[in-house]
Design an enzyme around this catalytic site. Structure first.
Site, PDB file in Angstrom:
ATOM      1  N   SER A 173       0.840  -1.192   0.000  1.00  0.00           N
ATOM      2  CA  SER A 173       0.000   0.000   0.000  1.00  0.00           C
ATOM      3  C   SER A 173       0.888   1.261   0.000  1.00  0.00           C
ATOM      4  CB  SER A 173      -0.954  -0.039   1.199  1.00  0.00           C
ATOM      5  OG  SER A 173      -1.995   0.874   1.046  1.00  0.00           O
ATOM      6  N   ASP A 188      -8.087  -6.212  -5.897  1.00  0.00           N
ATOM      7  CA  ASP A 188      -7.739  -4.945  -5.236  1.00  0.00           C
ATOM      8  C   ASP A 188      -8.260  -3.784  -6.081  1.00  0.00           C
ATOM      9  OD1 ASP A 188      -6.607  -2.760  -4.004  1.00  0.00           O
ATOM     10  OD2 ASP A 188      -4.532  -3.488  -4.123  1.00  0.00           O
ATOM     11  N   HIS A 213      -7.646  -5.473  -1.352  1.00  0.00           N
ATOM     12  CA  HIS A 213      -6.383  -4.779  -1.118  1.00  0.00           C
ATOM     13  C   HIS A 213      -5.596  -5.354   0.059  1.00  0.00           C
ATOM     14  CE1 HIS A 213      -3.523  -1.495  -0.927  1.00  0.00           C
ATOM     15  NE2 HIS A 213      -3.857  -1.262   0.329  1.00  0.00           N
TER      16      HIS A 213
END
Length: 389
Positions: A157, A323, A356
């Protein structure tokens, strides 16, 4: 510790910090200098005699430095125990792992909740920061630890953004880079979600124009809503359907009101409430803004490949099929730029319904591919392939 630096090491309450005095200010992207600067960090494993086995783990938005051990402040368990630890892909029997709380954070590193030189919390007087600023602060820490070159920089991320920034800014100091579920620039959709969260915080009357700490209040309701909005982006539609679908929470029929009728509502409310106990609202504003500003190509004429030109770092980019926060296409764009720059790059897209957050969960295909990349890079670096060998 590198004694040539102006850094002072301290430990209190299980939190280790390194403070740089006025002789070593942090140069910020906005032109300001930040001093004093404190960086909270944790390490695992041992640095080898050649200092070639250091791994820097960059955490995501609301993470902290306790990547492989419990957080002594919050009591929460390690946030990446499947990846970092003895016998894990990042094996602490053979690697020296460093993880630092990001600049602007609230787990010991200087941020808006820190005390300013006038003795009051910074609040909104804290300068707006960028991902590049976070990485420069990490570089100061790494250098103070006496490490000139990192074997691996890895993160998921916004941790992946930091890893890419490292490879771009310090190509001779990063042997290998693993960027996971990330992007080289923040999309308009993601900026929009973060803006909803920031507005929720600032609309809370207890925010007090950012001076809530000085007035002994906390904008807990606004921060909880911000967390709820962001958390939706960390999951996939399929994951939500499988976990909750339209199941009711503790009742057999809807209540015709605004209580948490559905399990998914109850789940999000729990996520929001548990978050406010461990995170600072102003830190949320500053870190999300830093991510909004992230556009690695911007300083290179708008061409992402130029950000990696001439670098010798080995890259592996990981993406997850479900994601939608940082979709596979965002990660493929990074790979295309790396290849265009002549960099050694691999790409792994993992089929999963976990969205994600898949990199934090049980994903054997991801863990296997990551282990393979790390072992291959370790072999090229001349590091042992087995812990203790």
């Amino acid at each position: 510790m590198n004694q040539s630096t102006a850094a002072r090491l301290q430990a209190a309450g299980g939190v280790r910090t390194l403070t740089f005095d006025a002789t070593a200010p942090l140069q910020l992207s906005n032109g300001q200098m930040l001093s004093p600067l404190t960086i909270a960090f944790e390490t695992y494993g041992a640095l080898n005699a050649e200092k070639t086995n250091a791994v820097l783990v960059c955490h995501a938005l609301t993470g902290d430095q306790f990547v492989a051990g419990p957080n002594p402040v919050t009591g929460r368990p390690a946030w990446w125990p499947r990846i970092v630890g003895p016998g894990r892909p990042i094996d602490t029997n053979r690697f020296y792992v460093i993880c630092a709380n990001v600049l602007g954070g609230c787990m010991g590193t200087t941020g808006p909740a820190s005390t300013a030189p006038d003795g009051q919390p910074y609040g909104l007087r804290f300068p707006v920061i960028t991902v590049a600023d976070m990485v420069r602060a990490q570089a100061m820490l790494v250098e103070a630890l006496g490490i000139q070159s990192l074997f691996l920089v890895i993160g998921g991320s916004i941790g992946g953004m930091q890893a890419l920034q490292w490879a771009s800014a310090y190509p001779k100091r990063v042997f290998a880079c693993a960027s996971i579920a990330t992007a080289a620039r923040h999309s308009a959709q993601n900026i929009a979600f973060y803006e909803v969260g920031r507005q929720a915080i600032m609309a809370d009357p207890d925010w007090r124009q950012g001076e809530y700490l000085a007035q002994s209040t906390r904008p807990s309701k606004g921060l909880a809503v911000a967390r709820m909005a962001a958390h939706i982006t960390y999951l996939s539609e399929e994951a939500l359907r499988l976990k909750f679908d339209r199941a009711l929470q503790g009742r057999e029929k809807v209540g015709f009101g605004f209580d948490a009728d559905f399990q998914v509502e109850s789940y999000l409310r729990h996520q929001g409430q548990s978050f406010v106990d461990r995170f600072d609202a102003n830190s949320y504003l500053y870190i999300t803004r830093a991510v909004d500003y992230f556009d690695l190509a911007a300083d290179f004429g708008g061409t992402l490949a130029n950000a990696f030109q001439g670098g010798q770092t080995r890259h592996c980019v990981f993406a997850f099929s479900s994601d939608w926060h940082y979709p596979p296409e965002d990660n493929r764009a990074v790979v295309r730029a790396l290849i265009a720059a002549g960099a050694e790059a691999s790409f792994v897209e993992v089929e999963t319904d976990k969205g994600h957050d898949a990199f934090l969960l049980d994903e054997p295909a991801f863990e296997g591919a990551l282990t393979g990349f790390i072992d291959s890079a370790a072999s090229a670096r001349g590091l042992p392939l087995q812990g203790g060998a």
